[in-house]
Design a protein around this motif. Structure first.
Motif, PDB file in Angstrom:
ATOM      1  N   GLN A   1       6.263  66.698  57.230  1.00  0.00           N
ATOM      2  CA  GLN A   1       6.437  65.949  58.479  1.00  0.00           C
ATOM      3  C   GLN A   1       7.808  66.262  59.065  1.00  0.00           C
ATOM      4  N   VAL A   2       7.851  67.411  59.703  1.00  0.00           N
ATOM      5  CA  VAL A   2       9.115  67.957  60.177  1.00  0.00           C
ATOM      6  C   VAL A   2       9.768  67.027  61.211  1.00  0.00           C
ATOM      7  N   ARG A   3       8.980  66.640  62.202  1.00  0.00           N
ATOM      8  CA  ARG A   3       9.521  65.820  63.290  1.00  0.00           C
ATOM      9  C   ARG A   3      10.183  64.562  62.726  1.00  0.00           C
ATOM     10  N   GLU A   4       9.505  63.937  61.780  1.00  0.00           N
ATOM     11  CA  GLU A   4      10.018  62.696  61.200  1.00  0.00           C
ATOM     12  C   GLU A   4      11.276  62.928  60.375  1.00  0.00           C
ATOM     13  N   PHE A   5      11.282  63.976  59.567  1.00  0.00           N
ATOM     14  CA  PHE A   5      12.473  64.165  58.734  1.00  0.00           C
ATOM     15  C   PHE A   5      13.671  64.597  59.572  1.00  0.00           C
ATOM     16  N   VAL A   6      13.377  65.366  60.620  1.00  0.00           N
ATOM     17  CA  VAL A   6      14.470  65.812  61.485  1.00  0.00           C
ATOM     18  C   VAL A   6      15.079  64.599  62.217  1.00  0.00           C
ATOM     19  N   ASP A   7      14.230  63.650  62.536  1.00  0.00           N
ATOM     20  CA  ASP A   7      14.693  62.414  63.154  1.00  0.00           C
ATOM     21  C   ASP A   7      15.704  61.701  62.240  1.00  0.00           C
TER      22      ASP A   7
ATOM     23  N   LEU B   1      19.075  60.758  52.938  1.00  0.00           N
ATOM     24  CA  LEU B   1      18.211  60.451  51.786  1.00  0.00           C
ATOM     25  C   LEU B   1      16.804  60.099  52.252  1.00  0.00           C
ATOM     26  N   LYS B   2      16.726  59.395  53.384  1.00  0.00           N
ATOM     27  CA  LYS B   2      15.406  59.081  53.923  1.00  0.00           C
ATOM     28  C   LYS B   2      14.701  60.363  54.375  1.00  0.00           C
ATOM     29  N   ALA B   3      15.485  61.259  54.946  1.00  0.00           N
ATOM     30  CA  ALA B   3      14.906  62.544  55.368  1.00  0.00           C
ATOM     31  C   ALA B   3      14.314  63.256  54.162  1.00  0.00           C
ATOM     32  N   ALA B   4      15.075  63.252  53.069  1.00  0.00           N
ATOM     33  CA  ALA B   4      14.605  63.931  51.865  1.00  0.00           C
ATOM     34  C   ALA B   4      13.326  63.272  51.343  1.00  0.00           C
TER      35      ALA B   4
ATOM     36  N   GLU C   1      15.767  71.666  56.026  1.00  0.00           N
ATOM     37  CA  GLU C   1      15.097  71.191  54.821  1.00  0.00           C
ATOM     38  C   GLU C   1      16.023  71.389  53.613  1.00  0.00           C
ATOM     39  N   ARG C   2      16.627  72.553  53.571  1.00  0.00           N
ATOM     40  CA  ARG C   2      17.559  72.859  52.495  1.00  0.00           C
ATOM     41  C   ARG C   2      18.750  71.899  52.544  1.00  0.00           C
ATOM     42  N   PHE C   3      19.235  71.644  53.745  1.00  0.00           N
ATOM     43  CA  PHE C   3      20.397  70.759  53.906  1.00  0.00           C
ATOM     44  C   PHE C   3      20.134  69.374  53.304  1.00  0.00           C
ATOM     45  N   VAL C   4      19.008  68.773  53.660  1.00  0.00           N
ATOM     46  CA  VAL C   4      18.765  67.417  53.144  1.00  0.00           C
ATOM     47  C   VAL C   4      18.486  67.431  51.643  1.00  0.00           C
ATOM     48  N   ALA C   5      17.798  68.476  51.177  1.00  0.00           N
ATOM     49  CA  ALA C   5      17.505  68.552  49.741  1.00  0.00           C
ATOM     50  C   ALA C   5      18.805  68.710  48.952  1.00  0.00           C
ATOM     51  N   ASP C   6      19.708  69.534  49.457  1.00  0.00           N
ATOM     52  CA  ASP C   6      20.991  69.739  48.765  1.00  0.00           C
ATOM     53  C   ASP C   6      21.827  68.458  48.795  1.00  0.00           C
ATOM     54  N   TYR C   7      21.755  67.763  49.919  1.00  0.00           N
ATOM     55  CA  TYR C   7      22.497  66.501  50.035  1.00  0.00           C
ATOM     56  C   TYR C   7      21.992  65.524  48.975  1.00  0.00           C
ATOM     57  N   GLU C   8      20.679  65.416  48.912  1.00  0.00           N
ATOM     58  CA  GLU C   8      20.058  64.502  47.964  1.00  0.00           C
ATOM     59  C   GLU C   8      20.484  64.844  46.536  1.00  0.00           C
TER      60      GLU C   8
ATOM     61  N   ALA D   1      23.153  66.466  45.570  1.00  0.00           N
ATOM     62  CA  ALA D   1      24.577  66.235  45.353  1.00  0.00           C
ATOM     63  C   ALA D   1      24.867  64.753  45.081  1.00  0.00           C
ATOM     64  N   THR D   2      24.093  63.867  45.718  1.00  0.00           N
ATOM     65  CA  THR D   2      24.337  62.438  45.486  1.00  0.00           C
ATOM     66  C   THR D   2      23.764  61.982  44.152  1.00  0.00           C
ATOM     67  N   GLY D   3      22.881  62.811  43.594  1.00  0.00           N
ATOM     68  CA  GLY D   3      22.232  62.414  42.342  1.00  0.00           C
ATOM     69  C   GLY D   3      21.254  61.273  42.530  1.00  0.00           C
ATOM     70  N   GLN D   4      20.961  60.919  43.784  1.00  0.00           N
ATOM     71  CA  GLN D   4      20.052  59.789  44.022  1.00  0.00           C
ATOM     72  C   GLN D   4      18.682  60.269  44.450  1.00  0.00           C
ATOM     73  N   VAL D   5      18.122  61.175  43.646  1.00  0.00           N
ATOM     74  CA  VAL D   5      16.815  61.679  44.015  1.00  0.00           C
ATOM     75  C   VAL D   5      15.818  60.533  43.941  1.00  0.00           C
ATOM     76  N   GLY D   6      15.119  60.328  45.032  1.00  0.00           N
ATOM     77  CA  GLY D   6      14.191  59.198  45.105  1.00  0.00           C
ATOM     78  C   GLY D   6      12.932  59.460  44.294  1.00  0.00           C
ATOM     79  N   LEU D   7      13.039  59.324  42.951  1.00  0.00           N
ATOM     80  CA  LEU D   7      11.873  59.586  42.125  1.00  0.00           C
ATOM     81  C   LEU D   7      10.860  58.462  42.283  1.00  0.00           C
TER      82      LEU D   7
END
Ligand SMILES: Cc1cc2nc3c(=O)[nH]c(=O)nc-3n(C[C@H](O)[C@H](O)[C@H](O)COP(=O)(O)OP(=O)(O)OC[C@H]3O[C@@H](n4cnc5c(N)ncnc54)[C@H](O)[C@@H]3O)c2cc1C
Ligand SMILES: Cc1cc2nc3c(=O)[nH]c(=O)nc-3n(C[C@H](O)[C@H](O)[C@H](O)COP(=O)(O)OP(=O)(O)OC[C@H]3O[C@@H](n4cnc5c(N)ncnc54)[C@H](O)[C@@H]3O)c2cc1C
Ligand code: SF4
Ligand code: SF4
Ligand code: FES
Ligand SMILES: [Mg+2]
Lengths: 279, 476
Positions: free
Chosen positions: B66-72, B80-83, B125-132, B134-140
């Motif tokens: 859902q590109v539009r939504e994550f880009v939003d 983190l919400k984007a991820a 996509e890479r940017f948000v995944a890398d951010y996630e 780096a924070t160590g807060q992967v939303g498992l």
């Protein structure tokens, strides 16, 4: 990790090692091998024949000759240590049948590779003649084991320090000349030895099998590094072999390919010997 | 956080480019080429999205991210919400953001690509995944209660991993079995560090471990354990076969056995999985490339990875020898572009006909033939035909053959009732991913033939859904 339960030198630089590997022990058949890594971070993958296995205890036995860095590192391990990785059993099992009279020829550590197949040949009711060769008495391995599995055993040393003086090929030639009917030959040892055996049996049309030792990586048919020329076509020794018809094998190419990394290998051994602690 | 600009303003912003390591510098190291966006650039790029009512981008993505939504969310600074939004459809965003052929998928479909340049979806996509990460807060996600059903996954590439991830969440007891000593399939043995750092794959595998997936390395199904044993003795209720298309193809040319001639699989496995690039520490050797001539035969991603690796191993000349023209090259556009910047020389419309060697059995040269393009073939690409009398010899020390791969037969040949097509790939139903053997499913490259990471992941997820259904209903 794959714990080592027993480790013992059989000859200088040749060690017998038992490893816990229950799945491998359960599946393994004569002629198959494992690929092992000593060390998890930077270790290389090397193939070693499964000399024996005990499915109930969940262990396999390998017999390793320390020829370079990785095999020397393996041979420094003792019971209680562990190998990082052991995968197998790989390769096709030996073709075991009731052939009649089978001659099993082992040169050097090749004897360790030939031994399990000799056992299977005997179990299949063959008359098994063993010819075991080594440079000298010290390097001759598995005499008792081979004696127990063969109907007739000939020991050969290059320098005559034990058994008869001479090469394994001379003994085989002698058997043929003496009119012994030979139905099947299995020869495992250094490449020049296997080639020489093939040359001895070819004129007599004796089916001869050799176990090839090309350089391997994955052992599952994925890299093609182990390719050998057999009967003019390319085969992957790890999945199509390692045993092939000796009269079809291009030994020159095998020997050349096995030399491909010599400079790197020599450097690795030099570094290991200079400073065994850091390796 | 930033407000949306009016559409007119958005269209004035040029596509933001990815900061990368300097070409000359990176051609000598194995560190990642792309450095990643910072939040300012990411936000600027996110502004460019037109938030289409009918987002073509998502239709272009094989798993419908859902590109539009994550880009939003990116625009709102809610990374983190984007991820989490991406993870709803794609469990390996840090990987796909780096390796998807976006120009043929999401970005190729983006409306912006018609008149301007497409949104840099992969980079975002890479940017948000890398951010996630780096924070160590992967939303498992939360795991469903245990079902008591056991599933074996054979092969740990993207297909196997994504299937395992979905099934474990449903509460099944999932074990991934991998032939090699590391988990990740092509992601660890094939794609090099400079394009996909191994730590990223390791991180994703760790996440899955936390979710409860069990991993067993050094298990070659068909050898170490058979399918019959898995199903009948070890009590697995279902098996997913995701063994990839890892069988190297050779060209059957004279001289292919010479020292210095590699399959791309071997060359890349030595360099990546076995870390031969780290000459100081690795015990696995690679044939000397320093100050020598290396040529890679082929024009796909594998060929680009091999030739750029050769350059980094110190090759004096690193060539791509490709029998068609650049237009037909199947590699990702970014890889071809990066390879050129780094100094790779392209011999397009050339084909090897023979490898030449010396008495010691080492490669010394290759005989090449020039090609020209005739009318299109079945694949719709123009067929290359040899130009008569155009042969010449090029000195060469290392050759890497990267003309494709086939199906490894180990599982199929040891599994009764598991049917394959004429090329040896496993036959599986397109929707249910069921094979001809009860309880056995298959997907990824072992069904489709060599394809892409995201398609393999999509297949893994589809299989997970179908396996879950089977385990719940018990109906085959
Ligand atoms: C199917 C098979 C079964 C084998 N069984 C046994 C056995 O039971 N006992 C035993 O002692 N040896 C066995 N070998 C040989 C053993 O694998 C090599 O001696 C070992 O890999 C050498 O590694 P090294 O680092 O110690 O030596 P190095 O100095 O790195 O190499 C010495 C020589 O060994 C060969 N070699 C190097 N790397 C490999 C590799 N990855 N794979 C295969 N050969 C390599 C090369 O010819 C090289 O010149 C077997 C080989 C094969 C292919
Ligand atoms: C060098 C290279 C570069 C690529 N670049 C890109 C790219 O940039 N973008 C892109 O989208 N795609 C790319 N691809 C393609 C992509 O990587 C594959 O399509 C994808 O990895 C397929 O996933 P998979 O899960 O089906 O199989 P794989 O990733 O191949 O994984 C299969 C796994 O199964 C294991 N296995 C095999 N047999 C057995 C067995 N009998 N028992 C146990 N385990 C077994 C293998 O060891 C392997 O780990 C590239 C491929 C290569 C080779
Ligand atoms: S998964 Fe790949 S194709 Fe889908 S949106 Fe992400 S980068 Fe694009
Ligand atoms: S198609 Fe392009 S512009 Fe439209 S929503 Fe998708 S990414 Fe945004
Ligand atoms: S060792 Fe890789 S194919 Fe045989
Ligand atoms: Mg070595």
């Amino acid at each position: 990790m794959f714990p080592i339960t027993e480790a013992k030198f059989l000859a200088p630089d040749v060690k017998r090692i038992c490893i816990e590997a229950p799945r491998v022990a359960r599946q393994r058949q004569a002629g198959q091998f494992v690929i092992v890594r000593v060390e998890a971070e930077h270790g290389e993958r090397v193939p070693l024949t499964i000399a024996d296995s005990d499915p109930d205890a969940g262990t396999i036995t390998i017999i390793v000759q320390g020829v370079g860095k990785t095999t020397k590192l393996i041979n420094m391990l003792e019971a209680g240590d562990a190998l990082a990785d052991v995968v197998g059993p790989l390769g096709e099992p030996s073709e075991i049948e009731h052939f009649g009279t089978v001659v099993v020829v082992g040169g050097g550590v090749g004897t360790a590779i030939a031994y399990p197949t000799a056992v299977a040949m005997k179990a299949a009711d063959n008359h098994v003649i063993g010819i075991v060769g080594a440079r000298n008495k010290e390097l001759l391995i598995l005499e008792d084991e081979m004696r127990a599995t063969t109907d007739e055993l000939h020991l050969m040393t290059d320098d005559g320090s034990y058994g008869e003086q001479g090469f394994v090929t001379q003994k085989l030639q002698q058997l043929i000349d003496n009119g012994v009917t030979i139905d099947h030959v299995l020869a495992i040892g250094p490449i020049p030895m296997m080639k020489a055996i093939a040359d001895v049996t070819k004129p007599h049309g004796i089916k001869t099998i050799v176990s090839l030792n090309p350089i391997m990586v994955d052992g599952t048919g994925m890299c093609g590094g182990c390719r050998v020329q057999v009967g003019g076509t390319s085969k992957f020794a790890c999945v199509d072999g390692p045993e092939f018809d000796a009269h079809e094998v291009d030994f020159t190419i095998l020997a050349q390919r096995n030399r491909m990394y010599r400079p790197h290998e020599q450097q690795a051994v030099a570094d290991l010997e200079a400073d065994p602690e850091t390796q | 956080m930033a407000d949306r600009l009016p559409p007119k303003e958005r269209m004035k912003i040029p596509r933001q480019s990815m900061p990368e390591q300097d070409a000359e510098q990176r051609a000598c190291n194995f560190e990642e080429v792309n450095l990643g966006l910072d939040s300012a650039i990411a936000e600027k790029e996110a502004q460019r999205c037109l938030t289409c009512a009918d987002p073509k981008c998502s239709h272009g993505c094989p798993v419908g991210v859902q590109v539009r939504e994550f880009v939003d969310f990116v625009l709102e600074g809610e990374y983190l919400k984007a991820a989490a939004k991406i993870r709803e459809d794609n469990v390996l965003p840090a990987v796909t953001g780096r390796v998807c052929p976006q120009e043929n998928q999401c970005e190729g479909a983006c409306v912006l690509s018609k008149r301007f340049t497409s949104l840099a979806i992969g980079h975002l996509e890479r940017f948000v995944a890398d951010y996630e990460r780096a924070t160590g807060q992967v939303g498992l996600p939360q795991r469903a209660p245990a079902t008591g059903k056991k599933v074996a996954i054979v092969g740990s590439g993207p297909a196997g991993l994504s299937c395992a991830g979905d099934l474990v969440l449903k509460g099944h007891d999932v074990t991934v079995m991998e032939a090699l000593h590391e988990i990740g399939g092509v992601l660890v043995y094939g794609i090099p560090e400079f394009r996909l750092p191994k730590d990223i794959v390791k991180g994703e595998v760790e996440n899955m471990r936390k979710m409860g997936v069990k991993f067993e390395t050094n298990v070659v199904v068909g050898k170490t354990v058979t399918m019959d044993q898995l199903q009948n003795e070890e009590g697995f209720d279902a098996v997913f076969v995701a063994t990839g298309a890892g069988l190297p193809k050779f060209m059957n040319l004279p001289g292919e056995h010479l020292g210095g001639v590699y399959s791309a699989n071997e060359f890349l496995t030595r360099v990546n999985l076995m870390k031969a690039y780290d000459r100081e520490h690795s015990d696995s050797p690679i044939y000397e490339c320093r100050d020598r001539n290396v040529a890679v035969m082929g024009g796909g991603n594998t060929a680009m990875d091999a030739v750029r690796s050769a350059l980094r191993l110190g090759a004096k000349n690193a060539y791509i020898v490709y029998r068609r023209s650049e237009e037909e090259m199947p590699a990702r556009a970014e890889e071809v572009h990066h390879a050129k910047d780094e100094g790779v020389q392209f011999l397009n419309l050339h084909n090897p006909v023979e490898f030449l060697g010396n008495d010691e059995g080492y490669l010394t040269g290759v005989k090449l033939q020039k090609m020209e393009l005739a009318e299109p073939d079945d694949s719709g690409r123009r067929r290359p035909v040899p130009v008569e009398g155009s042969e010449f010899v090029m000195p060469l020390d290392v050759a890497v053959i990267a003309i494709g791969t086939g199906a490894n037969p180990l599982v199929q040949s040891t599994t009764p009732g598991l049917n394959t097509n004429k090329w040896g790939y496993i036959i599986a139903d397109e929707e249910s991913m069921r094979t001809t053997r009860e309880g056995v499913f298959a997907g990824g490259d072992i069904v489709s033939g060599a394809a892409t990471v995201i398609l393999a992941m999509g297949a893994g997820r589809k299989a997970a859904k179908s396996i879950h259904e089977y385990l719940t209903t018990g109906e085959w």
